[in-house]
Design an enzyme around this catalytic site. Structure first.
Site, short mmCIF file in Angstrom:
data_model
loop_
_atom_site.label_atom_id
_atom_site.label_comp_id
_atom_site.label_asym_id
_atom_site.label_seq_id
_atom_site.Cartn_x
_atom_site.Cartn_y
_atom_site.Cartn_z
N LYS A 162 0.72 -0.71 -0.18
CA LYS A 162 0.05 0.03 0.61
C LYS A 162 0.94 1.51 -0.66
O LYS A 162 0.98 1.85 -0.45
CB LYS A 162 -0.87 0.28 1.56
N ASN A 163 2.09 0.97 1.48
CA ASN A 163 2.66 2.37 1.05
C ASN A 163 3.94 2.35 -0.20
O ASN A 163 4.55 3.33 -0.36
CB ASN A 163 3.07 2.21 2.45
N GLN B 46 7.30 19.95 7.38
CA GLN B 46 9.40 19.40 6.39
C GLN B 46 8.98 19.07 4.90
O GLN B 46 9.91 19.58 4.08
CB GLN B 46 9.92 17.46 7.05
N ARG C 100 1.49 14.56 13.06
CA ARG C 100 1.43 14.60 12.11
C ARG C 100 1.87 15.53 11.36
O ARG C 100 1.24 15.88 10.43
CB ARG C 100 0.96 13.59 11.44
N PRO C 101 1.95 16.56 11.53
CA PRO C 101 3.19 17.75 10.83
C PRO C 101 3.06 17.82 9.77
O PRO C 101 3.73 16.40 8.87
CB PRO C 101 3.59 18.51 11.50
N CYS D 264 -4.06 12.67 12.84
CA CYS D 264 -5.46 11.31 13.25
C CYS D 264 -4.84 10.98 14.61
O CYS D 264 -4.46 11.56 15.65
CB CYS D 264 -4.94 10.74 12.02
N ASP E 244 4.87 0.67 12.60
CA ASP E 244 3.64 -0.52 12.46
C ASP E 244 3.23 -1.47 12.53
O ASP E 244 2.36 -1.79 12.65
CB ASP E 244 3.47 0.11 10.36
N ARG F 160 -8.54 -0.39 5.27
CA ARG F 160 -7.59 1.11 4.68
C ARG F 160 -6.02 0.36 4.58
O ARG F 160 -5.24 0.37 3.29
CB ARG F 160 -7.72 2.22 4.99
N ARG G 227 -4.26 11.14 4.51
CA ARG G 227 -3.61 12.11 4.55
C ARG G 227 -2.26 12.40 3.33
O ARG G 227 -1.84 13.31 3.72
CB ARG G 227 -2.31 12.01 5.81
#
Ligand code: EPZ
Length: 432
Positions: free
Chosen positions: A22-23, A127, A123-124, A118, A307, A399, A94
């Site tokens: 997925k990522n 960067q 989770r800014p 979340c 994760d 998800r 996101r």
């Protein structure tokens, strides 16, 4: 509401095929926006709601996206209709923010909703913005949107990321592919998914070197074209099945798992007394003796993946002794602990560490997933709990896991989804 029901007590035995990552698919869909001509074909993409959601976001930008059940995603991004992504779509996922870099590089502008936090943390994206500004963009945050623009082309530069960030590395790398001159990203994230993205970008005609190390060099080019790419296997899904084998005392072959993508998990499982065998086509996990407690600290790749923190914490809750699990990436990624406590787990949270005192048994309960990996952890706990466990909030699991229930059932788990549950036929006795 759909739930997952599990009756614990079955050892998992057999072989399970890992889906595409997925990522890796998500950043590649975003990067396909860079192709001003040609078709992108992604092979091996699992059907997941996160991928569906990102497809909707890029469709809203004027991109043609077709997804086939066979895991093929076809994308044509020749005509962009807008450079503004809609709030109602971006807020769902996101990683939609990753369209910013490609839009900025290709058109000189993007306006994308600022992703909210979340459940697992704030989770800014500071960067990401640092990367864009280093490349010469002007970036502002107003009315809940991040807007970036540059007159002419972005300019190659050297940018040091203050935090090892997968997303910021991805966004900056994509933006730099069309910049004028060379860009060097220092303190870059090294995840395998970043290497996979770099391979796709190079197939599009980009010049990216060093992905997978902490220094990535990108020579800007004039334009990019669509390309065909088969994504790498999902190391987090693979790791989840490896932990499932361990927690049930099973013997499972995880087909397609790539050992060096999971070397930290393999090392920790071995430390716990699990047999982990690296075979050329996958990884075999066998847990036929009592396990030992271990200490785990999550770190950016190749450190132990955040994760897999929740699944391993679930495993340690059933291992005699005290394990200390430290989460260094996110400030709030222990929400699965309160749910595991409802199943009898003994866990104390102290700052960024969970002190897990293993218990001889967990008992089935009705529990709720708070993020996709927490959901997976609750399923794993249900596999070994006494009695029935009902996992709610499984939209989180959908998800990131393609047919988790079906795959666990093929390994012998007594598990089903209530939205596809077929009650056993009542055998009508001949006398009645
Ligand atoms: C990616 O998220 C993954 N998501 C996450 O997986 C994963 O947990 C994370 O990387 C870390 O490995 C996808 O790939 C879609 P980060 P990302 O930027 O890119 C801080 C899952 O379960 N940070 O590496 O958002 C941030 O707050 C998901 O599949 C900043 O401070 O993660 C976090 O503490 C969950 N400023 C740390 O860095 C920034 O600008 C790591 O975040 C960016 C990040």
């Amino acid at each position: 509401m759909t739930t997952i029901k599990i009756r614990g007590g079955q050892r998992l035995v057999g072989s399970v095929q890992v889906s595409g990552a997925k990522n890796a698919v998500l950043p590649i869909i975003a990067a396909s926006l860079l192709a001003e001509k040609g078709i992108t074909i992604i092979e091996g993409a699992p059907y997941l709601t996160d991928i569906e959601n990102l497809a909707h976001v890029v469709r809203s930008l004027g991109v043609k996206v077709e997804m086939s059940p066979a895991g093929r995603v076809q994308i044509i991004a020749e005509n962009l209709a807008t450079t503004e992504a809609p709030y109602e779509l971006v807020r769902k996922m996101r990683a939609s923010f990753w369209v910013a870099g490609p839009l900025l590089a290709r058109t000189g502008h993007f306006r994308v909703p600022l992703p909210g936090g979340c459940n697992i943390g704030e989770r800014p994206v500071d960067q990401h913005i640092k990367g864009f500004e280093a490349l010469g963009a002007e970036v502002s945050i107003e009315h809940g949107y991040v807007e970036g623009h540059v007159n002419g082309r972005l300019k190659g530069t050297t940018v040091y990321l203050d935090i090892v960030s997968v997303g910021a590395t991805i966004n900056t790398m994509m933006a730099a592919t069309l910049a004028e001159g060379q860009t060097i990203i220092e303190n870059a994230a090294k995840e395998p998914e970043i290497v996979d993205l770099a391979n796709y970008l190079n197939a599009m005609g980009a010049s990216v070197r060093g992905a997978g190390t902490d220094v990535i060099r990108i020579e800007g080019v004039e334009s990019l074209h669509g390309a065909t790419h088969t994504v790498i296997p999902d190391r987090i899904e693979a790791g989840t099945f490896m932990v499932a084998a361990a927690i049930t005392g099973g013997n499972v072959f995880v087909e397609g798992a790539i050992y060096n993508h999971l070397s930290s998990l393999c090392a920790k499982l071995r430390e716990a007394g699990v047999d982990v065998e690296d075979d050329i086509s996958g990884i075999r996990v066998r847990a036929d003796k009592p396990l030992k407690p271990i200490d785990v600290k999550t770190l950016p790749y190749p450190g132990f993946p955040t994760d897999l923190q929740a699944p391993v914490l679930a495993l340690m809750s059933r291992v005699n002794g005290v394990s200390i699990i430290t989460e260094t990436l996110y400030e709030n990624r222990f929400m699965h602990v309160s749910e595991l406590r409802r199943m009898g787990a003994e866990v104390k949270i102290e700052g960024r560490s969970a002190i897990v005192e293993g218990v001889p048994k967990l008992t089935g309960a009705s529990v709720t997933a708070t993020d996709l990996r927490a959901g997976a952890a609750l399923v794993l706990a249900g596999l070994v709990a006494e009695g029935e466990t009902i996992v709610n909030g499984i939209e989180h699991i959908d998800r990131g896991y393609n047919d988790l229930v079906g795959k666990l059932r093929t390994l012998g788990a007594h598990i089903f989804r209530t939205d596809d549950y077929v009650p056993p036929l009542k055998l009508v006795s001949s006398q009645s």
